[in-house]
Enzyme design. Sequence first.
Site, mmCIF file in Angstrom:
data_model
loop_
_atom_site.group_PDB
_atom_site.id
_atom_site.type_symbol
_atom_site.label_atom_id
_atom_site.label_comp_id
_atom_site.label_asym_id
_atom_site.label_seq_id
_atom_site.Cartn_x
_atom_site.Cartn_y
_atom_site.Cartn_z
ATOM 1 C CG HIS A 1 68.174 66.854 43.720
ATOM 2 N ND1 HIS A 1 69.321 66.290 43.221
ATOM 3 C CD2 HIS A 1 67.428 65.832 44.202
ATOM 4 C CE1 HIS A 1 69.271 64.981 43.381
ATOM 5 N NE2 HIS A 1 68.133 64.678 43.976
ATOM 6 C CD GLU B 1 71.040 69.379 42.521
ATOM 7 O OE1 GLU B 1 70.614 69.005 41.406
ATOM 8 O OE2 GLU B 1 71.624 68.605 43.316
ATOM 9 C CG HIS C 1 70.775 66.809 38.724
ATOM 10 N ND1 HIS C 1 70.095 66.446 39.862
ATOM 11 C CD2 HIS C 1 70.187 66.123 37.709
ATOM 12 C CE1 HIS C 1 69.133 65.587 39.555
ATOM 13 N NE2 HIS C 1 69.180 65.359 38.257
ATOM 14 C CD GLU D 1 75.527 66.526 39.159
ATOM 15 O OE1 GLU D 1 75.171 67.627 39.636
ATOM 16 O OE2 GLU D 1 75.045 65.441 39.519
#
Length: 395
Positions: A162, A165, A306, A365
């Site tokens: 992404h 990110e 991420h 994450e």
Amino acid sequence: MKVKIRSGDTFWYYSQLFLVNVQLIIDSNPNLKSSSLPVGQEVNIPGFITQQYTIKRGDTFWKLAAARHISVDALLLLNQTKNPNLLKPGDIILLPKRVTYFVVNGKIEYNSTKLQEDLVKLKEIYPFITERSVGTSVLGKPLHVIKIGKGPKKVQINASFHANEWITTPILMRLVNEYVRSLTNNYPIRGLNPLPLYHQVELTIVPMVNPDGVDLILNGPPSKMKDEVIKINKGSTDFSGWKANIRGVDLNNQYPANWDIEKKRKEPKQPAPRDYPGDAPLTEPEAKAMADLARSGRFDKMLAFHTQGKEFYWGYEGFEPPQSKVIATEFERVSGYRAIQYVDSHAGYKDWFIQEFRKPGFTIELGKGVNPLPLSQFDEIYQEVLGIFLASLYM
């Protein structure tokens, strides 16, 4: 650092001379046969660079070597055209310098150009690293793949699926730098000896899956697609919320793992800054390249970096093997991140990897806050994920 081979030199002798593991030297010179090194040809010594030094009155090779805790023969090897008995003030010689510092500066806006520059530097100092392109982005930028190690266990780690990110890329590159630096200097990372890992693990790194998107965030829209990208962004030139590739397709919603569910329920029905899964699975070159890599790489484990949430997801529809829970427990212990087995999400790379190969896959994450996370979080995130990185290699 390159040196010229002399009669009688061997990889083993270079290993003893520079205190570098012999396998790292062998792997840094894949075109040379260790059984017979050709005199006069250059050989790579990983973990070193050369520095010029101007001879001062009273200098000798012995004094210079003693002051730097190196062998006199290391100086003779680097300065084969110099007569050590005829040195005079003003002469220029070369000194070997062991690289103990970080080459990667991750605390900057890290676009695809910066990634390319760091890859060149790392490969020059650590030539046992191999690098290739697994494909290209929509705009033709290479999707770099780094490999380190020759072991039977195969681990893949990737970052920047992404666009906003993008901090995951410098984090991952710093982890790579930490690992190769520790290998050539033979020092432990958090008490873990890296050399056995090098022999046990083949580590594959994809540091930037979405270079077009990252560059959009950090550099602004490309001239050839400026109008199209601004239109997708609803007329705004603020791209801080952009997650997709340059065509407005979310690369982490592109995989054939219940893709139709995501297609039906995702709000965007056309290209958008985020969440649009495309018209079909694997329509985007970046997503297809990552699928091809997984199929050819036969990885035992995959980690996708991420942001954000300080948590990670490790299951998908019951397809994950029992080993995944063991690894997740260790990841949770070494990072402080929360382990979550299932979330109501499909069509991600981790989802497809688990479904397709029945191997452990993880979406990590990093950090916490609003994307893109600020660089002020870099050091904290790095320390949190370092344990996960190491655990992914030794488990």
